[in-house]
Structures are given as structure tokens and as C-alpha cells.
Design an enzyme around this catalytic site. Structure first.
Site, PDB file in Angstrom:
ATOM      1  N   TYR A  11       0.831  -1.217   0.000  1.00  0.00           N
ATOM      2  CA  TYR A  11       0.000   0.000   0.000  1.00  0.00           C
ATOM      3  C   TYR A  11       0.868   1.271   0.000  1.00  0.00           C
ATOM      4  O   TYR A  11       0.801   2.079  -0.937  1.00  0.00           O
ATOM      5  CB  TYR A  11      -0.914  -0.071   1.232  1.00  0.00           C
ATOM      6  N   ILE A  12       1.699   1.443   0.997  1.00  0.00           N
ATOM      7  CA  ILE A  12       2.470   2.695   1.080  1.00  0.00           C
ATOM      8  C   ILE A  12       3.609   2.683   0.061  1.00  0.00           C
ATOM      9  O   ILE A  12       3.893   3.695  -0.591  1.00  0.00           O
ATOM     10  CB  ILE A  12       2.996   2.910   2.525  1.00  0.00           C
ATOM     11  N   ASN A  32       8.002  -9.968  -1.658  1.00  0.00           N
ATOM     12  CA  ASN A  32       7.689 -11.399  -1.778  1.00  0.00           C
ATOM     13  C   ASN A  32       6.208 -11.638  -2.069  1.00  0.00           C
ATOM     14  O   ASN A  32       5.749 -12.778  -2.052  1.00  0.00           O
ATOM     15  CB  ASN A  32       8.132 -12.168  -0.526  1.00  0.00           C
ATOM     16  N   ALA A  81       8.976  -3.376   3.729  1.00  0.00           N
ATOM     17  CA  ALA A  81       8.541  -4.773   3.843  1.00  0.00           C
ATOM     18  C   ALA A  81       8.350  -5.176   5.296  1.00  0.00           C
ATOM     19  O   ALA A  81       9.205  -4.914   6.140  1.00  0.00           O
ATOM     20  CB  ALA A  81       9.564  -5.698   3.187  1.00  0.00           C
ATOM     21  N   LYS A  84       2.090  -6.341   9.310  1.00  0.00           N
ATOM     22  CA  LYS A  84       1.668  -5.102   9.967  1.00  0.00           C
ATOM     23  C   LYS A  84       0.371  -5.190  10.781  1.00  0.00           C
ATOM     24  O   LYS A  84      -0.160  -4.155  11.185  1.00  0.00           O
ATOM     25  CB  LYS A  84       1.534  -4.004   8.930  1.00  0.00           C
ATOM     26  N   SER A 124       6.539   3.570  13.028  1.00  0.00           N
ATOM     27  CA  SER A 124       5.116   3.817  13.292  1.00  0.00           C
ATOM     28  C   SER A 124       4.950   4.603  14.581  1.00  0.00           C
ATOM     29  O   SER A 124       5.760   4.464  15.515  1.00  0.00           O
ATOM     30  CB  SER A 124       4.422   2.456  13.416  1.00  0.00           C
ATOM     31  N   TYR A 148       4.011  -6.338  17.390  1.00  0.00           N
ATOM     32  CA  TYR A 148       4.244  -5.521  16.186  1.00  0.00           C
ATOM     33  C   TYR A 148       5.045  -4.272  16.559  1.00  0.00           C
ATOM     34  O   TYR A 148       6.061  -3.953  15.928  1.00  0.00           O
ATOM     35  CB  TYR A 148       2.895  -5.124  15.558  1.00  0.00           C
ATOM     36  N   LYS A 152       9.064  -2.874  15.735  1.00  0.00           N
ATOM     37  CA  LYS A 152       9.455  -1.534  15.241  1.00  0.00           C
ATOM     38  C   LYS A 152      10.508  -0.925  16.172  1.00  0.00           C
ATOM     39  O   LYS A 152      11.501  -0.350  15.717  1.00  0.00           O
ATOM     40  CB  LYS A 152       8.241  -0.606  15.156  1.00  0.00           C
ATOM     41  N   ASN A 198      -8.557  -1.955   9.992  1.00  0.00           N
ATOM     42  CA  ASN A 198      -8.473  -0.504  10.162  1.00  0.00           C
ATOM     43  C   ASN A 198      -9.794   0.182   9.807  1.00  0.00           C
ATOM     44  O   ASN A 198     -10.590  -0.320   9.031  1.00  0.00           O
ATOM     45  CB  ASN A 198      -7.335   0.066   9.306  1.00  0.00           C
ATOM     46  N   ARG A 230      -7.696   9.924  15.977  1.00  0.00           N
ATOM     47  CA  ARG A 230      -6.415   9.570  15.350  1.00  0.00           C
ATOM     48  C   ARG A 230      -6.016  10.646  14.339  1.00  0.00           C
ATOM     49  O   ARG A 230      -6.848  11.390  13.843  1.00  0.00           O
ATOM     50  CB  ARG A 230      -6.519   8.233  14.589  1.00  0.00           C
ATOM     51  N   ARG A 291     -12.083  -1.553  21.916  1.00  0.00           N
ATOM     52  CA  ARG A 291     -11.182  -2.620  21.446  1.00  0.00           C
ATOM     53  C   ARG A 291      -9.991  -2.667  22.391  1.00  0.00           C
ATOM     54  O   ARG A 291      -9.423  -1.614  22.721  1.00  0.00           O
ATOM     55  CB  ARG A 291     -10.750  -2.289  20.015  1.00  0.00           C
TER      56      ARG A 291
HETATM   57  P1  NAD Z   1       1.555  -3.666   3.050  1.00  0.00           P
HETATM   58  O1  NAD Z   1       1.309  -4.983   3.668  1.00  0.00           O
HETATM   59  O2  NAD Z   1       0.555  -3.139   2.075  1.00  0.00           O
HETATM   60  O3  NAD Z   1       2.993  -3.638   2.334  1.00  0.00           O
HETATM   61  C1  NAD Z   1       4.079  -4.387   2.827  1.00  0.00           C
HETATM   62  C2  NAD Z   1       4.682  -5.134   1.647  1.00  0.00           C
HETATM   63  O4  NAD Z   1       5.798  -5.893   2.133  1.00  0.00           O
HETATM   64  C3  NAD Z   1       3.719  -6.129   0.986  1.00  0.00           C
HETATM   65  O5  NAD Z   1       3.693  -5.913  -0.398  1.00  0.00           O
HETATM   66  C4  NAD Z   1       4.305  -7.510   1.341  1.00  0.00           C
HETATM   67  O6  NAD Z   1       4.069  -8.443   0.308  1.00  0.00           O
HETATM   68  C5  NAD Z   1       5.765  -7.185   1.529  1.00  0.00           C
HETATM   69  N1  NAD Z   1       6.498  -8.073   2.442  1.00  0.00           N
HETATM   70  C6  NAD Z   1       6.155  -8.484   3.683  1.00  0.00           C
HETATM   71  N2  NAD Z   1       7.110  -9.280   4.203  1.00  0.00           N
HETATM   72  C7  NAD Z   1       8.098  -9.361   3.268  1.00  0.00           C
HETATM   73  C8  NAD Z   1       9.344 -10.029   3.221  1.00  0.00           C
HETATM   74  N3  NAD Z   1       9.768 -10.795   4.237  1.00  0.00           N
HETATM   75  N4  NAD Z   1      10.098  -9.903   2.116  1.00  0.00           N
HETATM   76  C9  NAD Z   1       9.680  -9.147   1.059  1.00  0.00           C
HETATM   77  N5  NAD Z   1       8.503  -8.494   1.059  1.00  0.00           N
HETATM   78  C10 NAD Z   1       7.726  -8.592   2.152  1.00  0.00           C
HETATM   79  O7  NAD Z   1       1.769  -2.611   4.246  1.00  0.00           O
HETATM   80  P2  NAD Z   1       1.831  -1.033   4.201  1.00  0.00           P
HETATM   81  O8  NAD Z   1       0.601  -0.499   4.837  1.00  0.00           O
HETATM   82  O9  NAD Z   1       2.225  -0.570   2.861  1.00  0.00           O
HETATM   83  O10 NAD Z   1       3.011  -0.807   5.242  1.00  0.00           O
HETATM   84  C11 NAD Z   1       4.368  -0.622   4.838  1.00  0.00           C
HETATM   85  C12 NAD Z   1       5.224  -0.433   6.061  1.00  0.00           C
HETATM   86  O11 NAD Z   1       4.736   0.685   6.804  1.00  0.00           O
HETATM   87  C13 NAD Z   1       5.206  -1.623   7.019  1.00  0.00           C
HETATM   88  O12 NAD Z   1       6.511  -1.800   7.533  1.00  0.00           O
HETATM   89  C14 NAD Z   1       4.265  -1.183   8.109  1.00  0.00           C
HETATM   90  O13 NAD Z   1       4.565  -1.791   9.351  1.00  0.00           O
HETATM   91  C15 NAD Z   1       4.528   0.311   8.158  1.00  0.00           C
HETATM   92  N6  NAD Z   1       3.393   1.078   8.694  1.00  0.00           N
HETATM   93  C16 NAD Z   1       2.159   0.956   8.125  1.00  0.00           C
HETATM   94  C17 NAD Z   1       1.074   1.648   8.676  1.00  0.00           C
HETATM   95  C18 NAD Z   1      -0.292   1.510   8.081  1.00  0.00           C
HETATM   96  O14 NAD Z   1      -1.281   1.859   8.759  1.00  0.00           O
HETATM   97  N7  NAD Z   1      -0.468   1.033   6.858  1.00  0.00           N
HETATM   98  C19 NAD Z   1       1.270   2.486   9.792  1.00  0.00           C
HETATM   99  C20 NAD Z   1       2.547   2.601  10.327  1.00  0.00           C
HETATM  100  C21 NAD Z   1       3.613   1.891   9.777  1.00  0.00           C
HETATM  101  N1  UDP Z   2     -12.136   1.702  14.912  1.00  0.00           N
HETATM  102  C1  UDP Z   2     -13.482   1.444  15.045  1.00  0.00           C
HETATM  103  N2  UDP Z   2     -14.016   0.418  14.316  1.00  0.00           N
HETATM  104  C2  UDP Z   2     -13.281  -0.343  13.455  1.00  0.00           C
HETATM  105  C3  UDP Z   2     -11.891  -0.064  13.325  1.00  0.00           C
HETATM  106  C4  UDP Z   2     -11.359   0.959  14.079  1.00  0.00           C
HETATM  107  O1  UDP Z   2     -14.188   2.111  15.799  1.00  0.00           O
HETATM  108  O2  UDP Z   2     -13.826  -1.280  12.825  1.00  0.00           O
HETATM  109  C5  UDP Z   2     -11.532   2.828  15.665  1.00  0.00           C
HETATM  110  C6  UDP Z   2     -10.411   2.436  16.605  1.00  0.00           C
HETATM  111  O3  UDP Z   2     -10.927   2.098  17.877  1.00  0.00           O
HETATM  112  C7  UDP Z   2      -9.560   3.732  16.629  1.00  0.00           C
HETATM  113  C8  UDP Z   2      -9.743   4.300  15.214  1.00  0.00           C
HETATM  114  O4  UDP Z   2     -10.954   3.712  14.709  1.00  0.00           O
HETATM  115  O5  UDP Z   2     -10.106   4.659  17.549  1.00  0.00           O
HETATM  116  C9  UDP Z   2      -8.598   3.970  14.278  1.00  0.00           C
HETATM  117  O6  UDP Z   2      -8.366   2.569  14.286  1.00  0.00           O
HETATM  118  P1  UDP Z   2      -7.346   1.866  13.275  1.00  0.00           P
HETATM  119  O7  UDP Z   2      -7.356   0.402  13.593  1.00  0.00           O
HETATM  120  O8  UDP Z   2      -7.677   2.288  11.882  1.00  0.00           O
HETATM  121  O9  UDP Z   2      -5.941   2.546  13.639  1.00  0.00           O
HETATM  122  P2  UDP Z   2      -5.076   2.458  14.990  1.00  0.00           P
HETATM  123  O10 UDP Z   2      -5.937   2.012  16.113  1.00  0.00           O
HETATM  124  O11 UDP Z   2      -3.986   1.515  14.675  1.00  0.00           O
HETATM  125  O12 UDP Z   2      -4.591   3.854  15.217  1.00  0.00           O
END
Ligand code: NAD
Ligand code: UDP
Length: 337
Positions: A11-12, A32, A81, A84, A124, A148, A152, A198, A230, A291
Site C-alpha cells: 500500500y504505502i 515477496n 517490507a 503489519k 510507526s 508488532y 518496530k 483498520n 487519530r 477494542r
Molecule cells: P503492506 O502490507 O501493504 O505492504 C508491505 C509489503 O511488504 C507487501 O507488499 C508484502 O508483500 C511485503 N512483504 C512483507 N514481508 C516481506 C518479506 N519478508 N520480504 C519481502 N517483502 C515482504 O503494508 P503497508 O501499509 O504498505 O506498510 C508498509 C510499512 O509501513 C510496514 O513496515 C508497516 O509496518 C509500516 N506502517 C504501516 C502503517 C499503516 O497503517 N499502513 C502504519 C505505520 C507503519
Molecule cells: N475503529 C473502530 N471500528 C473499526 C476499526 C477501528 O471504531 O472497525 C476505531 C479504533 O478504535 C480507533 C480508530 O478507529 O479509535 C482507528 O483505528 P485503526 O485500527 O484504523 O488505527 P489504529 O488504532 O492503529 O490507530
């Protein structure tokens, strides 16, 4: 620059790829595909008109990674990678440490062996644990409350040691707040498997009629309307933050922990209302129990990012909801991944 994106198909990573390609960087995507599909490469070509090499590999395969770094003359790595899902990390901690911590070690070994010393790491806001004060700045004490988050933190600590070991390392730990939204084309976005964990993807699926109603986890928090608050940040703003970080690191050796957030918090009910407005669809919800592990409010102090990176989040809550909805609709019509 030549930049390798581990997890670049996710995604990111995919949104960051768009921004970096459009800024003239040459990329290699290394993934992967455990949480993404090959189709992302086609979507990136469709959006940017550029072809990006993709290597199907695991970050724990140090040899393959080393070859990729050397063959493509990589200057910098962005390490997305990882696994998450917080809940899954509680059930399967060993998988999380193996994938995330071991993956980071393998990457550092590979980088070291070919003398690449510029790294951006996806950290994160979860590393702050329960906020002792708000908004959260980078000096707030760190304390993870689940596997998790501990992964980090372990990685951030390891990167601190690495940066201390030689003066030419350039490392940024970007502490993301809550990334949401999608590229304006609607071609790439967040597409969780199964029931979304989420808030935003869940709301989108309710609006689309894929799920009956949203469960709002608690309305008795000490916030304006009682629901959790948030700091939601548009994924394209976040992506631009990575481009800014690469520019910053080119001038700034050492280790830097930087928040990427907007500084503005929104409650769950504010998110529901904003999404209804953007989509024109009703989002039924029911208040249920809190939650486990959730905190009432989390939002960033984005000052350091603005000082160091000359970057700030520009897109509005409306943009976040409208782009999520565009992606949701195109995803349902089969246009996307
Ligand atoms: P995502 O799951 O969409 O992307 C992660 C990618 O990494 C995937 O394409 C997956 O196939 C790949 N991957 C996982 N394990 C691997 C491995 N061992 N080798 C090679 N590829 C691998 O997640 P995202 O939301 O894009 O998140 C990216 C990063 O940002 C992650 O490290 C996540 O922890 C961090 N992050 C995400 C959020 C969020 O809310 N999305 C918030 C804070 C931090
Ligand atoms: N939340 C909710 N219902 C859901 C998912 C999340 O009410 O089905 C709330 C959760 O309690 C938090 C906010 O939405 O207050 C954001 O949650 P998310 O899981 O997206 O992010 P994080 O908790 O990791 O910040």
C-alpha cells in the site's frame, strides 16, 4: 537516485513509487508478494508511463537482496517490507519477529556488504505506546505494547547502533501516523484481505454495501464525542514525505526519527460523517465495547518534519475520503488489483 523499495508492491510502497518515479528517481521494487500482487507493477506503469523492475524475493534472502543492490547500482533503500497487523502479531509473535526483525537484519547485512549506507525505515507512531502528552513529538518516551510495536522499536534501536558504528550512515526512521486514502487515479490503494482491521477500509466497505455496519469501538473515551481520535494522513502526502526524506538524508548523515502526521486528530464519528459526505452513501454504525489495547487519542506534532524535510501534509480529510471511495468503486468494478 537509484532506490530499492523493499515491500514496494504494498500500500504505502506503491504510492511512494509513483511519487519517486515522477520525481525522476530510478526504482527497483523488491517484494515477496505476501500481501500484494504482481498487478501493482502494471498499475504503476499505467499511472507513470514508466516501467519499473520488480524482483520477487524475500528480504530474508540476503544473497538475492545483495545481488539486487549491486546489479542495480542502488544508492538508497526504503524499507517498507513487513507484516503489519497488530492483532495477528499477538497471536503469532514468532512470525513477526522472524519476518520483521530478521528481515531488517538481513537488509542491513546486504547493504553493508555492498557499502550502501542510506536507509529510510517505515516505523510507526505505535512506538510511543500510550501517550503521556499530546501532540506526540519525537522526544516522547517510546514504549511498545504489542509484538508488532516491539519489532518496530527493536529495529529502531538496532538502526541507532548501526548509525553510531560509522559516521557515513544516513538513516531515517519515519514514524507514520494513520495512512489512509489512495492515488487519485483510483488504480492503487489499500486492499485488505478479509475483514479490514483498520477504520477507513472498513467504512469504505460498509458504504459500498459489502458489510452491513461499522462497529464503533467505544464512545466513552475522554474526547469531544466519546469516540477514538487519530491523526489520519493521506497516503500521497506520506509518499511525498519519503521523497523529501531522501533529499534531507543527502545533506544529513546520522540517525533521524521523524513523525509523518498532519497534527490534526479526527474522531471515528467525524470520519464516518466525512465519508458519507464524500461518497453520498449512508454508513450505518453501532457503538460497541472498546477494542482491547486502544487509546483514546493519538496525533502528531509535525514540527520536526516541517523543519528538517520542508514537508507537510497538504491534503484534506475530504481528499482522503474521496480517493478511498474512488479506489473502492474501481476495485469493485474490477479495474484494480
Ligand atoms: P503492506 O502490507 O501493504 O505492504 C508491505 C509489503 O511488504 C507487501 O507488499 C508484502 O508483500 C511485503 N512483504 C512483507 N514481508 C516481506 C518479506 N519478508 N520480504 C519481502 N517483502 C515482504 O503494508 P503497508 O501499509 O504498505 O506498510 C508498509 C510499512 O509501513 C510496514 O513496515 C508497516 O509496518 C509500516 N506502517 C504501516 C502503517 C499503516 O497503517 N499502513 C502504519 C505505520 C507503519
Ligand atoms: N475503529 C473502530 N471500528 C473499526 C476499526 C477501528 O471504531 O472497525 C476505531 C479504533 O478504535 C480507533 C480508530 O478507529 O479509535 C482507528 O483505528 P485503526 O485500527 O484504523 O488505527 P489504529 O488504532 O492503529 O490507530
Amino acid at each position: 537516485m537509484n532506490v530499492l523499495l523493499t515491500g514496494g508492491m504494498g500500500y504505502i510502497g506503491s504510492h511512494t513509487a509513483v511519487v519517486l518515479l515522477q520525481s525522476g528517481h530510478r526504482l527497483v521494487l523488491y517484494d515477496n508478494l505476501s500481501n500484494s500482487t504482481y498487478k501493482v507493477v502494471e498499475k504503476l506503469t499505467q499511472i507513470t508511463g514508466l516501467h519499473t523492475p520488480f524482483i520477487n524475493g524475500d528480504v530474508r534472502n540476503t544473497q538475492l537482496l545483495t545481488e539486487a543492490l549491486a546489479t542495480h547500482h542502488i544508492d538508497a533503500v526504503i524499507h517498507f517490507a513487513g507484516l503489519k497487523a497488530v492483532g495477528e502479531s499477538v497471536e503469532k509473535p514468532v512470525d513477526y519477529y522472524a519476518n520483521n526483525v530478521q528481515g531488517a537484519i538481513s537488509l542491513l547485512e546486504a547493504m553493508q556488504s555492498v557499502d550502501i549506507k542510506t536507509l529510510v525505515f517505515s516505523s510507526s507512531a505505535t512506538v510511543y505506546g500510550e501517550p503521556q502528552y499530546l501532540p506526540l513529538d519525537e522526544n516522547h518516551p517510546t514504549r511498545a505494547i504489542n509484538p508488532y510495536g516491539r519489532c518496530k522499536l527493536h529495529i529502531e534501536e538496532m538502526l541507532g547502533d548501526v548509525a553510531e558504528s560509522a559516521p557515513d550512515w544516513r538513516i531515517a526512521c519515519l514514524r507514520y501516523f494513520n495512512p489512509v486514502g489512495a492515488h487519485e487515479s483510483g488504480l492503487i490503494g489499500e486492499n485488505p484481505d478479509g475483514v479490514p482491521n483498520n477504520l477507513m477500509p472498513y467504512i469504505a466497505q460498509v458504504a459500498a454495501g459489502k458489510r452491513a455496519e461499522l462497529s464503533v469501538f467505544g464512545a466513552d473515551y475522554p474526547t469531544a464525542d466519546g469516540t477514538g481520535v487519530r491523526d489520519y494522513i493521506h497516503v500521497m502526502d506520506l509518499a511525498e514525505g519519503h521523497a523529501a526524506t531522501l533529499r534531507f538524508l543527502s545533506q544529513s548523515p546520522g540517525l533521524h526519527a521523524i513523525n509523518l502526521g498532519t497534527g490534526q486528530g479526527y474522531s471515528v464519528l467525524e470520519m464516518v460523517r466525512a465519508f458519507e459526505k464524500a461518497s453520498g452513501c449512508h454508513v450505518p454504525y453501532r457503538i460497541v465495547a472498546r477494542r482491547a489495547g486502544d487509546v483514546s487519542a493519538v496525533y502528531a506534532n509535525p514540527h520536526k518534519a516541517s523543519e528538517c524535510l520542508s514537508w507537510r501534509a497538504l491534503r484534506s480529510l475530504d481528499d482522503m475520503c474521496a480517493s478511498t471511495w474512488r479506489f473502492q468503486r474501481s476495485e469493485r468494478s474490477g479495474m484494480t488489483l
